[in-house]
Design a protein around this motif. Structure first.
Motif, short mmCIF file in Angstrom:
data_model
loop_
_atom_site.label_atom_id
_atom_site.label_comp_id
_atom_site.label_asym_id
_atom_site.label_seq_id
_atom_site.Cartn_x
_atom_site.Cartn_y
_atom_site.Cartn_z
N SER A 1 0.80 -1.22 0.00
CA SER A 1 0.00 0.00 0.00
C SER A 1 0.83 1.27 0.00
O SER A 1 0.41 2.29 -0.53
N THR A 2 2.04 1.22 0.58
CA THR A 2 2.87 2.43 0.66
C THR A 2 4.32 2.22 0.25
O THR A 2 5.09 3.19 0.22
N GLY A 3 4.71 0.99 -0.03
CA GLY A 3 6.10 0.74 -0.42
C GLY A 3 7.09 0.84 0.72
O GLY A 3 8.29 0.99 0.49
N VAL A 4 6.61 0.75 1.96
CA VAL A 4 7.47 0.93 3.14
C VAL A 4 7.78 -0.42 3.78
O VAL A 4 6.88 -1.26 3.95
N LEU A 5 9.03 -0.61 4.12
CA LEU A 5 9.44 -1.77 4.91
C LEU A 5 9.20 -1.42 6.37
O LEU A 5 10.00 -0.72 6.99
N ASN A 6 8.10 -1.88 6.92
CA ASN A 6 7.64 -1.41 8.23
C ASN A 6 8.33 -2.14 9.38
O ASN A 6 7.76 -3.05 9.99
N PHE A 7 9.54 -1.71 9.71
CA PHE A 7 10.28 -2.35 10.79
C PHE A 7 9.78 -1.91 12.17
O PHE A 7 10.34 -2.36 13.18
N ALA A 8 8.76 -1.07 12.21
CA ALA A 8 8.12 -0.74 13.49
C ALA A 8 7.02 -1.73 13.84
O ALA A 8 6.37 -1.61 14.87
N HIS A 9 6.81 -2.72 12.99
CA HIS A 9 5.68 -3.64 13.15
C HIS A 9 5.80 -4.47 14.43
O HIS A 9 4.80 -4.76 15.09
N GLY A 10 7.01 -4.85 14.79
CA GLY A 10 7.20 -5.63 16.02
C GLY A 10 6.75 -4.87 17.25
O GLY A 10 6.14 -5.43 18.16
N ALA A 11 7.03 -3.55 17.29
CA ALA A 11 6.61 -2.73 18.42
C ALA A 11 5.09 -2.59 18.45
O ALA A 11 4.49 -2.51 19.53
N VAL A 12 4.45 -2.57 17.28
CA VAL A 12 2.99 -2.50 17.24
C VAL A 12 2.38 -3.80 17.76
O VAL A 12 1.34 -3.78 18.44
N VAL A 13 3.01 -4.93 17.47
CA VAL A 13 2.57 -6.20 18.03
C VAL A 13 2.61 -6.15 19.55
O VAL A 13 1.65 -6.55 20.25
#
Length: 297
Positions: free
Chosen positions: A31-43
């Protein structure tokens, strides 16, 4: 034979949880072309909200609040940071996401401290027995919830205008914009969906047989990265396939670690998913189901 079957079923159920996280990576990337390495913190954020709220409002309402909170968190990251990047380079966005991950994880770690928070899951430490095979009830429920979640995602992407718009935006953003599709809307939806999936995965990562909610949950969530890369950066079905492969690999290698110790040494179960990922990428650089046009960093 029953031990082998137990490891297989545990691996598949764990793999489905990983696929929820991997699908969040894939949705944000498409959807945005971003490698979302903040995803673990959101989990971790989703699991933390359930842990602190379940005693006052109940477990299931706490889960709903956690899903909403993680979704809002994802939308805010996109709206406040990603959309305003002066440099749209994927590497720059990835570094930004690492910074967000550090900030969010530091704050959650400060709040949790050295505690291990209980989740209050109603299934507790109960197990389901099928003949000689025993499985944690939480893992069985996780498998069922994951199947429902991916059925809902399939319906969204294939049967709704919003989902079709997201697919069009992912395939060719400028053309989709000329056709009247609001890219800001599809991007926000992608980040919100990723947040919801992260919160659900956080619940099952921190319930039995896991000890509870601790800062290390964010690191555990990154075990989904091999599943994401293996399936393909931009493929939700690939996230499912990758999650199942990685979960099965982890369970079997860990379950038979004693037999393999003389060959690969101890602790190989933590490394095995990355070995599988590397081997597959040597043959299929875009992943099992990923598009060859996907950007790599």
């Amino acid at each position: 034979m029953s031990y082998f079957l137990e490891q297989v079923l545990n691996g598949l159920s764990y793999g489905l949880v990983l696929s929820l996280i991997a699908a969040g990576f894939a949705i944000v990337f498409t959807s945005t072309g971003v490698l979302n390495f903040a995803h673990g913190a959101v989990v971790l954020l989703g699991a933390y909200l359930v842990a602190v709220l379940h005693t006052s409002i109940g477990f299931w309402p706490a889960v709903l609040v956690a899903m909403a909170g993680a979704a809002v968190g994802g939308v805010l990251i996109n709206a406040l940071l990603v959309r305003h990047l002066a440099d749209k380079n994927a590497g720059t966005a990835a570094i930004l996401m690492l910074g967000v991950d550090i900030v969010l994880l530091t704050e959650l770690t400060r709040r949790i401290g050295n505690q291990v928070l209980t989740l209050g899951a109603p299934w507790g430490a109960s197990v389901v027995r099928i003949g000689d095979v025993s499985l944690p009830t939480g893992r069985v429920i996780a498998a069922g919830v994951t199947v429902v979640a991916f059925a809902a995602l399939w319906y969204l992407f294939s049967r709704t205008d919003l989902g079709v718009g997201m697919r069009a935006a992912a395939a060719d953003g400028p053309t989709a914009s000329l056709m009247g599709i609001r890219l800001s809307r599809t991007a926000a939806t992608g980040w919100a969906l990723a947040g919801v999936l992260a919160a659900v995965a956080g619940v099952f990562l921190t319930s039995f047989p896991a000890p509870g909610v601790a800062p290390t949950v964010a690191l555990s969530a990154f075990a989904a990265i091999p599943a994401w890369v293996l399936g393909g950066f931009d493929s939700v079905p690939g996230a499912v396939v990758g999650g199942l492969i990685i979960g099965l690999t982890s369970a079997l290698v860990t379950g038979y670690e004693g037999d393999l110790a003389g060959v690969v040494g101890t602790g190989f179960g933590e490394v095995a998913p990355y070995v599988v990922m590397i081997v597959v990428l040597l043959v299929r650089p875009s992943g099992l189901l990923g598009s060859k046009e996907a950007v790599r960093v």
